[in-house]
Scaffold this motif. Sequence first.
Motif, PDB file in Angstrom:
ATOM      1  N   UNK A   1     -35.143 -69.065 -26.372  1.00  0.00           N
ATOM      2  CA  UNK A   1     -34.789 -67.969 -27.327  1.00  0.00           C
ATOM      3  C   UNK A   1     -35.453 -66.805 -27.616  1.00  0.00           C
ATOM      4  N   UNK A   2     -34.816 -65.280 -28.235  1.00  0.00           N
ATOM      5  CA  UNK A   2     -35.530 -64.533 -28.616  1.00  0.00           C
ATOM      6  C   UNK A   2     -35.923 -65.003 -30.320  1.00  0.00           C
ATOM      7  N   UNK A   3     -37.378 -64.802 -30.533  1.00  0.00           N
ATOM      8  CA  UNK A   3     -37.482 -64.755 -32.070  1.00  0.00           C
ATOM      9  C   UNK A   3     -37.437 -63.646 -32.859  1.00  0.00           C
ATOM     10  N   UNK A   4     -37.097 -63.573 -34.090  1.00  0.00           N
ATOM     11  CA  UNK A   4     -36.485 -62.427 -34.971  1.00  0.00           C
ATOM     12  C   UNK A   4     -37.321 -62.375 -35.647  1.00  0.00           C
ATOM     13  N   UNK A   5     -37.537 -60.902 -36.747  1.00  0.00           N
ATOM     14  CA  UNK A   5     -37.861 -61.419 -38.331  1.00  0.00           C
ATOM     15  C   UNK A   5     -36.138 -60.353 -39.163  1.00  0.00           C
ATOM     16  N   UNK A   6     -36.073 -60.967 -39.580  1.00  0.00           N
ATOM     17  CA  UNK A   6     -34.826 -60.259 -40.391  1.00  0.00           C
ATOM     18  C   UNK A   6     -35.289 -58.187 -40.638  1.00  0.00           C
TER      19      UNK A   6
ATOM     20  N   UNK B   1     -35.693 -47.455 -24.529  1.00  0.00           N
ATOM     21  CA  UNK B   1     -35.946 -47.640 -23.480  1.00  0.00           C
ATOM     22  C   UNK B   1     -36.305 -49.185 -24.729  1.00  0.00           C
ATOM     23  N   UNK B   2     -37.580 -48.643 -25.543  1.00  0.00           N
ATOM     24  CA  UNK B   2     -38.517 -50.215 -26.242  1.00  0.00           C
ATOM     25  C   UNK B   2     -37.558 -50.524 -27.607  1.00  0.00           C
ATOM     26  N   UNK B   3     -36.949 -49.910 -27.843  1.00  0.00           N
ATOM     27  CA  UNK B   3     -35.983 -49.305 -29.193  1.00  0.00           C
ATOM     28  C   UNK B   3     -34.634 -50.614 -28.696  1.00  0.00           C
ATOM     29  N   UNK B   4     -34.226 -50.386 -27.002  1.00  0.00           N
ATOM     30  CA  UNK B   4     -33.002 -51.206 -26.586  1.00  0.00           C
ATOM     31  C   UNK B   4     -33.264 -52.652 -26.768  1.00  0.00           C
ATOM     32  N   UNK B   5     -34.959 -53.185 -25.413  1.00  0.00           N
ATOM     33  CA  UNK B   5     -35.287 -54.414 -25.491  1.00  0.00           C
ATOM     34  C   UNK B   5     -35.690 -55.122 -26.649  1.00  0.00           C
ATOM     35  N   UNK B   6     -36.390 -54.293 -28.040  1.00  0.00           N
ATOM     36  CA  UNK B   6     -36.395 -55.266 -29.082  1.00  0.00           C
ATOM     37  C   UNK B   6     -35.728 -55.432 -30.433  1.00  0.00           C
TER      38      UNK B   6
ATOM     39  N   UNK C   1     -23.079 -53.042 -43.318  1.00  0.00           N
ATOM     40  CA  UNK C   1     -22.919 -53.040 -41.655  1.00  0.00           C
ATOM     41  C   UNK C   1     -22.772 -53.879 -41.221  1.00  0.00           C
ATOM     42  N   UNK C   2     -24.109 -54.289 -41.396  1.00  0.00           N
ATOM     43  CA  UNK C   2     -24.659 -54.876 -40.164  1.00  0.00           C
ATOM     44  C   UNK C   2     -26.888 -55.159 -40.447  1.00  0.00           C
ATOM     45  N   UNK C   3     -27.049 -55.715 -39.983  1.00  0.00           N
ATOM     46  CA  UNK C   3     -28.334 -56.159 -40.282  1.00  0.00           C
ATOM     47  C   UNK C   3     -29.017 -55.955 -39.493  1.00  0.00           C
ATOM     48  N   UNK C   4     -30.325 -55.090 -39.559  1.00  0.00           N
ATOM     49  CA  UNK C   4     -31.200 -55.092 -38.462  1.00  0.00           C
ATOM     50  C   UNK C   4     -31.999 -55.701 -38.001  1.00  0.00           C
ATOM     51  N   UNK C   5     -31.708 -56.851 -37.288  1.00  0.00           N
ATOM     52  CA  UNK C   5     -32.769 -57.905 -36.109  1.00  0.00           C
ATOM     53  C   UNK C   5     -33.769 -57.549 -35.214  1.00  0.00           C
ATOM     54  N   UNK C   6     -35.683 -57.364 -35.775  1.00  0.00           N
ATOM     55  CA  UNK C   6     -36.394 -57.087 -34.377  1.00  0.00           C
ATOM     56  C   UNK C   6     -36.794 -57.841 -34.073  1.00  0.00           C
ATOM     57  N   UNK C   7     -37.213 -58.174 -32.787  1.00  0.00           N
ATOM     58  CA  UNK C   7     -37.287 -58.783 -31.922  1.00  0.00           C
ATOM     59  C   UNK C   7     -39.040 -59.078 -31.691  1.00  0.00           C
ATOM     60  N   UNK C   8     -39.481 -60.076 -32.125  1.00  0.00           N
ATOM     61  CA  UNK C   8     -40.888 -60.507 -31.655  1.00  0.00           C
ATOM     62  C   UNK C   8     -40.798 -61.211 -31.349  1.00  0.00           C
ATOM     63  N   UNK C   9     -40.879 -61.446 -30.831  1.00  0.00           N
ATOM     64  CA  UNK C   9     -41.510 -62.687 -28.832  1.00  0.00           C
ATOM     65  C   UNK C   9     -40.604 -63.610 -28.962  1.00  0.00           C
TER      66      UNK C   9
END
Length: 354
Positions: free
Chosen positions: A182-187, A132-137, A200-208
């Motif tokens: 907007x979601x605020x993400x970190x590379x 669940x947490x992974x899907x959200x962020x 294949x892709x870049x993972x972006x992590x939501x921080x706020x």
Amino acid sequence: RMSKTIKGILIAGLMGLSVGVSALTLKADAPQTYVVKKGDTLWGISERFTSDPWQWPEIWYQNDQIKNPHLIYPGDEIGLIQVNGETRLTVTRRGDASRTYKMSPGTVKMQPTARVEPIESAIPAIPQDAIQGFLSHNRVVAVEELDNAPKVIAGADGRLIMGAGGKLYARGDFGEDVARAYGIYRKGQVYVDPETEEVLGLEATEIGVGSVSGYDGDIVTLELERTVQQVSIGDVLLPTDDREIISNYYPKPPKDSLTGQILAVDGGVSQVGQFDVVVINRGEREGLEPGSVLLIKRKGEIVYDRTAGERVRLPAERAGSLLVFLAYEKMSYGLIMRATRPLRVGDEVVGPNN
């Protein structure tokens, strides 16, 4: 001994058995019956009967009583029956979910056409709290998408890091219509196929998440509604992720044969265990979708062949299984459902039917 209820179901639904379904291979210690409890999962229940839980839809005996074998409720009784000499699974509704109803306000009596719903929720296919947490962020984007996204350039009063309740300014191309939030993400990590070297892709992590309180030209002002980390200069803004989040997953083999490997494990470690989230280098273009099950084969050790005078790698051996819960075009995220021996980044994944 088979109960009258199960015998009745068997006789009534005999013609409903799908053609071409393979017989269930039972575990030696498989129970004759099992009563579903709160906290159970479809995967876990199926594992009580067979070593291949993804067979669940194929080994289910269809009958008029239960239309969807994926909707199982606490209190239901799972049992074994014999159909044409083959063992099948079936269910008898015994819990409150089959007897208790919600009725709309003002309803005086239940008519035959009344809408009824089980009070209990159907048990999930896999542990929802594990993902669940992974899907959200987390989300995967193209490298250029993140490079071209608007970026945080300043905080209120010259602050370099900002938290929930604070204000920030971001600059970039917001297009014709500025969103309300907007979601605020970190590379994060850039994933590259180890064989083809394709990105294949870049993972972006939501921080706020921030709501827009004003904009002037290419600069937008945001009020930070919530944060899981401190927002910093250079973090990027992305529109709210509108992808469909599936709340349940029906285990099934991929439609096509495929071979891939584990690229990474959530948390940045190299060892992999049960209920860890992993990244694999195969996605929608290879036929993967949420619910796809893959077997994991651990790489064989490299040994020295004294006769040939050279080093060789021993064959890979089956060491676990995973279920894909989020698929992108070129890569996917999976949850390790079983690990019979220690797993590692680089281990091979294949379809059960390969």
